[in-house]
Design an enzyme around this catalytic site. Structure first.
Site, mmCIF file in Angstrom:
data_model
loop_
_atom_site.group_PDB
_atom_site.id
_atom_site.type_symbol
_atom_site.label_atom_id
_atom_site.label_comp_id
_atom_site.label_asym_id
_atom_site.label_seq_id
_atom_site.Cartn_x
_atom_site.Cartn_y
_atom_site.Cartn_z
ATOM 1 C CB CYS A 2 -0.867 0.029 1.262
ATOM 2 S SG CYS A 2 -1.716 -1.500 1.592
ATOM 3 N NE ARG A 27 3.928 2.331 -1.814
ATOM 4 C CZ ARG A 27 5.154 1.838 -1.601
ATOM 5 N NH1 ARG A 27 6.133 2.133 -2.426
ATOM 6 N NH2 ARG A 27 5.401 1.034 -0.588
ATOM 7 C CD1 TRP A 75 -2.964 -5.056 -4.577
ATOM 8 C CD2 TRP A 75 -1.169 -5.765 -3.483
ATOM 9 N NE1 TRP A 75 -2.575 -6.251 -5.140
ATOM 10 C CE2 TRP A 75 -1.479 -6.702 -4.495
ATOM 11 C CE3 TRP A 75 -0.067 -6.018 -2.688
ATOM 12 C CZ2 TRP A 75 -0.729 -7.860 -4.717
ATOM 13 C CZ3 TRP A 75 0.684 -7.164 -2.914
ATOM 14 C CH2 TRP A 75 0.346 -8.059 -3.898
ATOM 15 C CG ASN A 101 3.001 -0.659 2.796
ATOM 16 O OD1 ASN A 101 2.439 -1.663 2.371
ATOM 17 N ND2 ASN A 101 4.174 -0.257 2.357
ATOM 18 N N GLY A 102 1.770 -3.110 5.163
ATOM 19 C CA GLY A 102 2.478 -4.283 5.688
ATOM 20 C C GLY A 102 1.475 -5.310 6.170
ATOM 21 C CD GLU A 485 10.770 -9.284 -18.088
ATOM 22 O OE1 GLU A 485 10.572 -10.105 -17.164
ATOM 23 O OE2 GLU A 485 10.248 -8.160 -18.101
ATOM 24 C CE LYS A 489 7.089 -6.852 -18.120
ATOM 25 N NZ LYS A 489 7.907 -7.457 -17.185
ATOM 26 C CD GLU A 492 4.159 -8.123 -15.462
ATOM 27 O OE1 GLU A 492 3.882 -8.094 -14.255
ATOM 28 O OE2 GLU A 492 5.285 -7.849 -15.880
ATOM 29 C CG HIS A 508 12.975 -33.052 -23.332
ATOM 30 N ND1 HIS A 508 13.450 -34.325 -23.588
ATOM 31 C CD2 HIS A 508 13.934 -32.208 -23.774
ATOM 32 C CE1 HIS A 508 14.662 -34.258 -24.115
ATOM 33 N NE2 HIS A 508 14.988 -32.978 -24.237
ATOM 34 C CE LYS A 607 7.466 -0.913 -10.881
ATOM 35 N NZ LYS A 607 7.689 -1.646 -12.133
HETATM 36 C C1 AGP Z 1 7.549 -7.465 -13.276
HETATM 37 O O1 AGP Z 1 6.936 -6.920 -14.434
HETATM 38 C C2 AGP Z 1 6.575 -7.616 -12.135
HETATM 39 N N1 AGP Z 1 5.977 -6.384 -11.800
HETATM 40 C C3 AGP Z 1 7.175 -8.358 -10.946
HETATM 41 O O2 AGP Z 1 7.513 -9.639 -11.391
HETATM 42 C C4 AGP Z 1 8.440 -7.734 -10.306
HETATM 43 O O3 AGP Z 1 9.526 -7.866 -11.178
HETATM 44 C C5 AGP Z 1 8.747 -8.513 -9.017
HETATM 45 O O4 AGP Z 1 7.690 -8.320 -8.122
HETATM 46 C C6 AGP Z 1 10.069 -8.105 -8.340
HETATM 47 O O5 AGP Z 1 9.999 -6.747 -7.959
HETATM 48 P P1 AGP Z 1 11.384 -6.001 -7.551
HETATM 49 O O6 AGP Z 1 12.248 -6.002 -8.763
HETATM 50 O O7 AGP Z 1 10.938 -4.637 -7.135
HETATM 51 O O8 AGP Z 1 11.991 -6.784 -6.420
#
Ligand code: AGP
Length: 612
Positions: A2, A27, A75, A101-102, A485, A489, A492, A508, A607
């Site tokens: 959050c 966030r 969040w 936040n936590g 990666e 992308k 997500e 395999h 994020k």
């Molecule tokens: C990547 O597009 C995602 N948002 C997520 O996988 C992110 O890379 C992951 O949560 C790690 O975050 P960080 O690099 O801030 O540790």
């Protein structure tokens, strides 16, 4: 994860709080709320589920005057996102207002104890427990900060909190453990607290970073930082060099597109002042502080999550090939719970954009408990990971606002290449090879720019493939990580089921899946494993899978084999992922737009995942 924010000073608090919450929407964005000390009326509090604009809309029906207050954007972790579970939360007498936040891990036990003492709860959240716990210490002649300190000593878990009370309307108390918190110094008598710098940039660039277990009391007379055991802390201020507009979209439709387009300068900024091309070395302050220890290291564990883990995957091949040090990649959430074998010749390197990912922080603390050398590659200056490692390097990618990481991934690879150079040149990497790597790194920004200029062709390709719900991204060696990666992308932000896979392993098992429902994207630059990729493409074509091939400019033969081709300029094999990822980012972006997805804030994601 959050966002929290607080303001105390002489201006109206509401607009400042709402502006800060807007800047922290990435966030978490499933509900929001604020509490303002409105002089004659005690504390005014309002909270709404859904995006921040719902709260803004609701506020229009109220006239709220007050020059101190707190705000929260959520969040959800405990309690579904609805009005009642939104923050702030209060005690029985509605005297205390807290935002958090936590995660309070022992909130059930605390709640039972408080309920036995007749505390009445109205929400399903862990945070409300904190409000009542503070209340249980908040005797009539107790200061708010003392009640908060006492309460936090009973807490197991993580918190970044801000608390205000109608009984002490000239004060905001904030504290952190496991979640980030900073103090912004606007002017004498005017201060803010927030989860991160983007929330306070419109007001000030002068900040103080709270460390773990610290509590700050802020009044118009100033701020004082203490530990929970009441030990005073004197912390120097830092200056934030990010401009507010850097975090704006600069005319792009989405933060994600802006951040993809910023990648050439991200590489330039990352290399500046570090790459010594004529000597083929990288001058890394943090690394050099521990140069002697690094010479003894014979094993490196790169620890990261998500995109950062895929960057680490690629970095591990760089380090092994060019520095000759055995290197493995561990996912943060795995490393922290298994029993890793660590000794004084092992180094743990944490890779993280936010520097606040809970699993990566926990892995770092586990490594530190074993006394091993720790290092970090992080983007957010002053973040928890950056401050807890023995030393590290900043990516200098600037604020990455889109939840889907792009420029930070590019920056991580850039840093891993510099790290490899520094480590390798300490060992057997020759001057000539070092110069070649340096030369190629310096040429990358222009080559990335060339690819970005293909944006319209890639958009056209997206129009051809955006309806596919299934995809495999395939690569070998350095581009296995690129495949992981690239697939992340797509999945997500467009919610299509895309899987990154080592091209050589398709036969395999997964090959059984392939039919016309799939497209397969092969990352096949003309490198040491190119021919192997060609035979994989032939296997797939025989099963009617649609193939997009990504290869080196000038490669004619692959056009006859694939249904569509993407081209990247030639570079060193170890650096091809820094070029190959760019078309994949743009492809994912355009597919997501065509599928009308929320590109910058995909569903279910945040994020920075600062909870387990
Ligand atoms: C990547 O597009 C995602 N948002 C997520 O996988 C992110 O890379 C992951 O949560 C790690 O975050 P960080 O690099 O801030 O540790």
């Amino acid at each position: 994860m959050c966002g929290i924010i607080g303001y105390i000073g002489k201006k109206e608090a509401q607009p400042i709080l709402m502006e800060g919450l807007k800047r922290m929407e990435y966030r978490g964005y499933d509900s929001a709320g604020l509490a303002i000390i409105a002089q004659e009326r005690g504390v005014f509090s309002l909270k709404k589920s859904g995006k921040l604009q719902n709260l803004s809309q609701e506020l229009k029906a109220h006239v709220v005057q007050g020059t101190a207050g707190i705000g929260h954007i959520r969040w959800a972790t405990h309690g579904v996102p609805n009005d009642i579970n939104a923050h702030p939360h209060s005690d029985c007498k509605e005297e205390i207002f807290i935002i958090h936040n936590g995660i309070i891990e022992n909130f059930s036990q605390l709640k039972q104890k408080l309920q036995k003492d007749k505390h009445q709860f109205v929400t399903a959240t862990d945070t409300e427990v904190l409000a009542h716990l503070i209340e249980s210490y908040y005797e009539k002649d107790t200061l708010l900060e003392d009640a908060v300190s006492q309460a936090l000593k009973e807490v197991v878990g993580t918190y970044g909190i801000a608390v205000l009370s109608s009984r002490e309307p000239q004060k905001i108390v904030a504290a952190r453990l496991g979640s980030p918190l900073i103090v912004g110094i606007i002017a004498q008598g005017e201060y803010m607290v927030a989860s991160d710098v983007t929330a306070i940039l419109p007001q000030t660039r002068e900040v103080v970073y709270l460390e773990e277990g610290e509590i700050v009391t802020v009044t118009r007379a100033g701020y004082s930082i203490k530990t929970l055991n009441n030990q005073a802390i004197d912390r120097k201020t830092s200056r934030v060099d990010w401009d507010a507009e850097q975090a704006e979209k600069k005319g792009f439709a989405h933060f994600m597109l802006k951040e993809i387009m910023e990648q050439p300068e991200v590489v330039q900024n990352g290399l500046r002042g570090r790459l010594v091309a004529e000597d083929g070395i990288a001058h890394l302050g943090g690394f050099n502080e521990q140069a002697k220890q690094w010479r003894k290291i014979n094993r490196i564990i790169l620890v990261a999550c998500g995109t950062a883990a895929y960057a680490a995957q690629i970095g591990s091949y760089m380090i092994e090939e060019y520095a000759g040090v055995a290197t493995v990649v561990e996912i943060g959430s795995e490393f922290r719970y298994r029993k890793p074998v660590l000794n004084d010749k092992t180094a743990v390197v944490i890779v993280s954009q936010s520097g606040e990912t809970a699993d990566s922080i926990a892995a770092l603390r586990e490594a530190k408990r074993h006394g091993v050398l720790t290092f970090s590659i992080v983007n957010v200056v002053g973040s928890t990971i950056a401050r807890e490692v023995d030393s590290g390097m900043y990516i200098h990618a600037g604020p990455e606002i889109a939840v889907a990481s792009t420029k930070a991934f590019m920056g991580m690879l850039n840093m891993l290449a510099l790290f490899t150079l520094a480590l390798g040149r300490q060992r057997h990497l020759s001057l000539v090879t070092g110069q070649r790597i340096a030369k190629e790194l310096l040429a990358l920004p222009e080559k990335i720019q060339q690819i970005l200029e293909q944006n319209d062709q890639i958009k056209a390709l997206a129009q051809k493939y955006f309806k596919y719900d299934h995809a495999f991204y395939l690569g070998r060696k350095y581009n296995f990580g690129t495949a992981l990666e690239g697939a992340l992308k797509l999945k997500e932000i467009s919610y299509a089921h895309a899987e990154g896979y080592p091209a050589g392993d398709l036969k395999h098992g997964p090959l059984a899946l392939i039919d016309e429902r799939f497209f397969l994207l092969f990352i096949a630059p003309q490198d040491s494993v190119y021919e192997k990729n060609i035979s994989n493409i032939q296997e797939v074509k025989a099963r009617r899978g649609k193939v997009i091939a990504l290869t080196t400019i000038g490669n004619k033969e692959i056009a006859d084999l694939a249904d569509d081709v993407l081209f990247i300029p030639k570079t060193l094999e170890m650096l091809t992922p820094m070029l190959a990822i760019v078309p994949l980012q743009l492809l994912a972006y355009h597919v997501a737009v065509l599928r009308q997805c929320d590109v910058d804030q995909p569903r279910n994601l945040a994020k920075s995942v600062t909870v387990e």
